[in-house]
Design a protein around this motif. Structure first.
Motif, short mmCIF file in Angstrom:
data_model
loop_
_atom_site.label_atom_id
_atom_site.label_comp_id
_atom_site.label_asym_id
_atom_site.label_seq_id
_atom_site.Cartn_x
_atom_site.Cartn_y
_atom_site.Cartn_z
N LEU A 1 0.87 -1.17 0.00
CA LEU A 1 0.00 0.00 0.00
C LEU A 1 0.90 1.23 0.00
CD1 LEU A 1 -2.52 -1.00 2.83
CD2 LEU A 1 -2.96 -1.06 0.37
N SER B 1 1.12 5.24 0.45
CA SER B 1 0.53 6.53 0.82
C SER B 1 1.52 7.64 0.47
CB SER B 1 0.23 6.60 2.31
OG SER B 1 -0.76 5.67 2.67
N GLY C 1 -3.01 -0.61 -3.45
CA GLY C 1 -3.80 0.53 -3.00
C GLY C 1 -2.95 1.54 -2.29
N GLY C 2 -3.61 2.46 -1.59
CA GLY C 2 -2.88 3.49 -0.87
C GLY C 2 -3.72 4.72 -0.64
N ASP C 3 -3.06 5.85 -0.50
CA ASP C 3 -3.78 7.08 -0.23
C ASP C 3 -2.92 8.25 -0.69
OD1 ASP C 3 -5.85 8.69 0.71
OD2 ASP C 3 -5.01 8.84 2.73
N ILE C 4 -3.57 9.36 -0.99
CA ILE C 4 -2.85 10.57 -1.36
C ILE C 4 -3.37 11.71 -0.51
CG2 ILE C 4 -2.56 12.28 -3.18
CD1 ILE C 4 -2.32 10.03 -5.16
N GLU D 1 -6.67 15.04 -7.12
CA GLU D 1 -6.32 13.77 -6.50
C GLU D 1 -6.68 12.58 -7.39
OE1 GLU D 1 -8.55 12.85 -3.02
OE2 GLU D 1 -7.29 11.14 -2.49
N PRO E 1 -6.20 -1.48 -6.68
CA PRO E 1 -6.35 -0.05 -6.38
C PRO E 1 -7.68 0.50 -6.91
CG PRO E 1 -4.19 -0.48 -7.36
CD PRO E 1 -4.98 -1.74 -7.48
N ALA F 1 -5.04 1.87 3.56
CA ALA F 1 -4.14 2.82 4.21
C ALA F 1 -4.70 4.23 4.08
CB ALA F 1 -2.75 2.76 3.58
N MET G 1 -3.59 8.43 5.07
CA MET G 1 -2.60 9.38 5.58
C MET G 1 -3.30 10.66 6.01
SD MET G 1 0.80 10.91 3.69
CE MET G 1 1.88 9.50 3.93
N ASN H 1 0.03 7.98 9.37
CA ASN H 1 -0.43 7.02 8.37
C ASN H 1 -0.82 5.73 9.06
OD1 ASN H 1 -0.40 6.53 5.18
ND2 ASN H 1 0.05 4.62 6.25
#
Lengths: 304, 304
Positions: free
Chosen positions: A94, A96, A128-131, B13, B34, B53, B55, B140
């Motif tokens: 993941l 971020s 996946g992940g996050d921004i 984003e 994702p 995840a 942040m 995070n």
């Protein structure tokens, strides 16, 4: 006045972690909790799920002038190194990203591409992940992987009499290797498949400091031969090999008989015996050829 | 000149995520990659491993004046909300903290305590993480959980004719609820245990924007009755309920027969029917009581 405050600079990273995680409870599914390279979770009869996370900050762990692809590569590699240190196979990541609003797209894309390339090489899926928006570039990678139960290695299994090994070479990482190092996933897989590894850690904060983590988790001491340390071409000397961070080599222990076997078989990897595990009350000693004690001046990298 | 650059402010984003993840490959073990609330991994015959995840950055997602315990609570709750949106049970959390060197220990400890308390309530084990130095506080959280295969809900299963529901109430979250919201883990568990939920998302960027994500993933359109939107006490009006972020309610769809059953059974939860799924070429429509179209002025929260 200021330095009297209870700041992180005063507590240090490990003091802080100790205080925060004190009394933290976990249920029976958690085989290994905070304080090791990965957490290990009981998910099936044969395997543990391994979980690890690393946060990299611009200006601290990487710098604006450094190539984006290498920065991204490093961000993932440090987590793969943690999975390796537990004997596991990394599988899912993941990602971020904290990004300044004015950051050019190319910088972010380059970083992500560096991650993608390394992920592909190790069969890791970025899932996946996050921004988020942030004043500095911040990269947090979490990696999940698996390890066969009998192959899990933690920091706490070293026994007096075990031989201490390190993979690759040490020191001078800041001159470039910290961006290009090879996470020792294959070495760890080889070791845990063929040998009884009693404890293992990856060297991220300097050999001497990480050896301290290994020995304190195992309740043991250690003696290290200064002249056996494998110095990298970029290392300025023994002090550098002992204390400079981000080598990301494997530091591990195994019983004498196993160690002797490891030194005799051809495997294409560079494992160097550097010392012995001692009883806990012996402390940690660096010695010269004549076994006379040498002084370690800088214990290792400090985050705060 | 500046606004002509390829900056994140220009891409936004979601534009950024689309570009970064384009062509990203995954092996057969990845059931959901994702672009959904969680990734879903095939780990056993009956269950998926869920990974997510989030942040949070000081000055963006939380502020210096806000109570530490609530900040920590929120940081974990947003990830629990993601697990809920996929119908799963959160189980393990990794906590990465980026901390300014001068940050008082009490701030960090308070944040961590807030996480610990919420973790305990949801039987989540905090199993590890990382600490780094950063100019701003950055949190995070990665969470791993599980969901029975037949109970996994993604964003992409909505069908024309399905009824659209939302849990709880919407709008005005910035006035305080964004720090104290209840992640809808129990609601999601109830729904996926007893009903055929065809698609689900948690409302983090405003109902209208997140409905857009749900409909675009499902290839469908939607009609929403403005007068059916459940306004929170803090909401300033319908626009606010549609566009303000961080409600962290569940937005979900189910076939008519199931929907009718949901409205008839007593369950102690607040689920409100707010509209219908339409064919993809119908777009997204907000209508009044007389079905006349209303205009949506602000589509939702923008991170850049």
């Amino acid at each position: 006045m200021k330095d009297k405050k209870n700041t992180l600079a005063r507590l240090g990273e490990f003091g802080l972690i100790r205080r925060l995680t004190k009394g933290l409870k976990a249920d029976a599914s958690v085989a290994v909790g905070p304080g090791d390279d990965c957490a290990a979770i009981r998910v099936s009869a044969k395997e543990y799920l391994l979980l690890t996370a690393d946060m990299l900050v611009e200006g601290v762990d990487f710098f604006p002038g450094e190539r984006s692809e290498l920065v991204g590569r490093k961000a993932l590699a440090v987590s793969l190194s943690d999975i390796a240190a537990c004997g596991g196979t990394p599988r899912y990541a993941l990602v971020s990203l904290g990004i300044p609003a004015a950051c050019p797209y190319d910088r972010v894309a380059g970083i992500f591409n560096g991650m993608k390339r390394l992920a592909r090489r190790y069969n890791v899926n970025i899932v996946g992940g996050d921004i988020s928006r942030c004043v500095k570039l911040v990269l947090n990678i979490s990696v999940a992987g698996f390890v066969a139960k009998r192959r899990l290695v933690t920091r706490s299994g070293a026994k007096p009499g075990d031989v201490i090994f390190v993979s690759g070479s040490l020191g001078g990482s800041i001159k470039g290797r910290h961006l290009r190092f090879t996470p020792r996933v294959r070495e760890a897989a080889y070791l845990t498949a063929h040998f009884k590894v009693t404890s293992m850690i990856d060297v991220s904060d300097g050999l001497w400091q990480d050896l301290g983590h290994l020995m304190s988790a195992s309740g043991t001491g250690a003696v290290i031969y200064a002249d056996r340390l494998p110095l990298s071409g970029a290392a300025s000397g023994i002090e550098d090999a002992l204390s400079s961070g981000e080598d990301f080599e494997l530091l591990f222990t195994m019983p004498l008989v196993e160690a002797s076997r490891l030194l005799r078989v051809k495997n294409g990897f560079a494992f160097r015996q550097i010392g012995f595990v001692l009883p806990g009350d012996s402390g940690m000693k660096l010695v010269g050829k004549d076994l006379r004690p040498l002084k370690v001046k800088r214990p290792g990298y400090r985050h705060f």
